[in-house]
Design a protein around this motif. Sequence first.
Motif, PDB file in Angstrom:
ATOM      1  N   UNK A   1       0.840  -1.203   0.000  1.00 36.25           N
ATOM      2  CA  UNK A   1       0.000   0.000   0.000  1.00 36.25           C
ATOM      3  C   UNK A   1       0.874   1.252   0.000  1.00 36.25           C
ATOM      4  N   UNK A   2       1.916   1.259   0.814  1.00 37.37           N
ATOM      5  CA  UNK A   2       2.816   2.417   0.863  1.00 37.37           C
ATOM      6  C   UNK A   2       3.810   2.409  -0.299  1.00 37.37           C
ATOM      7  N   UNK A   3       4.138   1.205  -0.799  1.00 30.72           N
ATOM      8  CA  UNK A   3       5.122   1.086  -1.875  1.00 30.72           C
ATOM      9  C   UNK A   3       4.519   0.325  -3.058  1.00 30.72           C
ATOM     10  N   UNK A   4       3.637   0.983  -3.822  1.00 34.73           N
ATOM     11  CA  UNK A   4       2.966   0.320  -4.949  1.00 34.73           C
ATOM     12  C   UNK A   4       3.903  -0.023  -6.107  1.00 34.73           C
ATOM     13  N   UNK A   5       5.131   0.468  -6.043  1.00 35.87           N
ATOM     14  CA  UNK A   5       6.102   0.210  -7.110  1.00 35.87           C
ATOM     15  C   UNK A   5       6.319  -1.285  -7.338  1.00 35.87           C
TER      16      UNK A   5
END
Length: 378
Positions: A300-304
């Motif tokens: 969620x915080x790092x969709x990459x």
Amino acid sequence: MKNVVLLGSTGSIGTSTLKVAKDLPERIRLVGLAAGGNTELLTQQTLQHRPEAISISQPDKARALQSILGATTRVYSGSEGLLKLATLPSADLVLIAIVGTAGLQPALAAIRAGKDIAVASKEILVMAGETVMSEARKHGVRVLAVDSEHSAIFQCLDGKPSSSVRKLWLTASAGPFRQTPKQDFAGITVERALQHPCWVMGRKITIDSATLFNKGLEMIEARWLFDIGMDRVQVVVHPQSVVHSMVEFVDGSILAQLSTPDMCLPIQYALTYPERARSERVRTHFPQLGSLTFEEPDLDRFPSLELARRAGELGGTMPAVLNAANEVAVEAFCDRRIGFEQISQTVARVMQRHQLVEHPSLERIFSADAWARAEAAH
């Protein structure tokens, strides 16, 4: 003695490579050096290591260097210079540490000239992994990993086939924002994003580490380097950056490669492979480390990570689009034109608008790259 051409000699990987060469003068001879625009450092490196040929991006700087160095060293410039060095007859191995897409054509030229290549530029395999690995098989040359994570996997696999692998586990430090709440991402500055807790790297890769795009790109690289499906490439957060990556085999056994963080180790292994050379640079003291911890990445915080997985699964031109859009977005963030969260938002938007081309030619890949850059800049 192994004759090595180093493309990207003045960057962080390049300067570490020169340390390794200095440590092992009886094993490694630098026959070619290429740099972007840092004339002063390239001159110092050339005077110290006495390569046959060097290259710098601008022709006027090349002329100035030639007048300084005289006839002892040939001086080239621009993209033609990179190709000249990549195909230097005396070279055994070409280490490509150029940031961005400029390393792709020299990599292919080196392979077609029968040179082994060592890859430190993620873009080469992300953009054109299918083409690069196919050409390497065709010409019977090795593609060696320089990234610490891929070097770790390479060392753990030790020639075992991909059919023996259940999963590849890439470890991620998760950068400076591993514990930063998502609601605080909007206030992240360029200065904070450039403060990596473990590694000293160039600007682009440091920002990629903060967004975890570096790990996403590494997932795609691993897919091609080790001939394995994206579904078997996983990421685990490991803040200490001591376990550089792991291989889980089909019987449940897991092998890991560990050391205190130092890029000289994977660089040296690539340059001396298949042998190991003695070095005093890296010493690991487990009592001082205390403990090693592992966490699930926060998608969620790092969709990459999910964006990269999707690009890797789709294949074709999509990884090139992911890479190009990210490069443009990172530059925009560093120029303070967009916020930190907008990096991944930009990449997602560009990927969504792209018309995928499967099994693309190099021309199609470069066309997709150019389209993605223009689209991301809007």
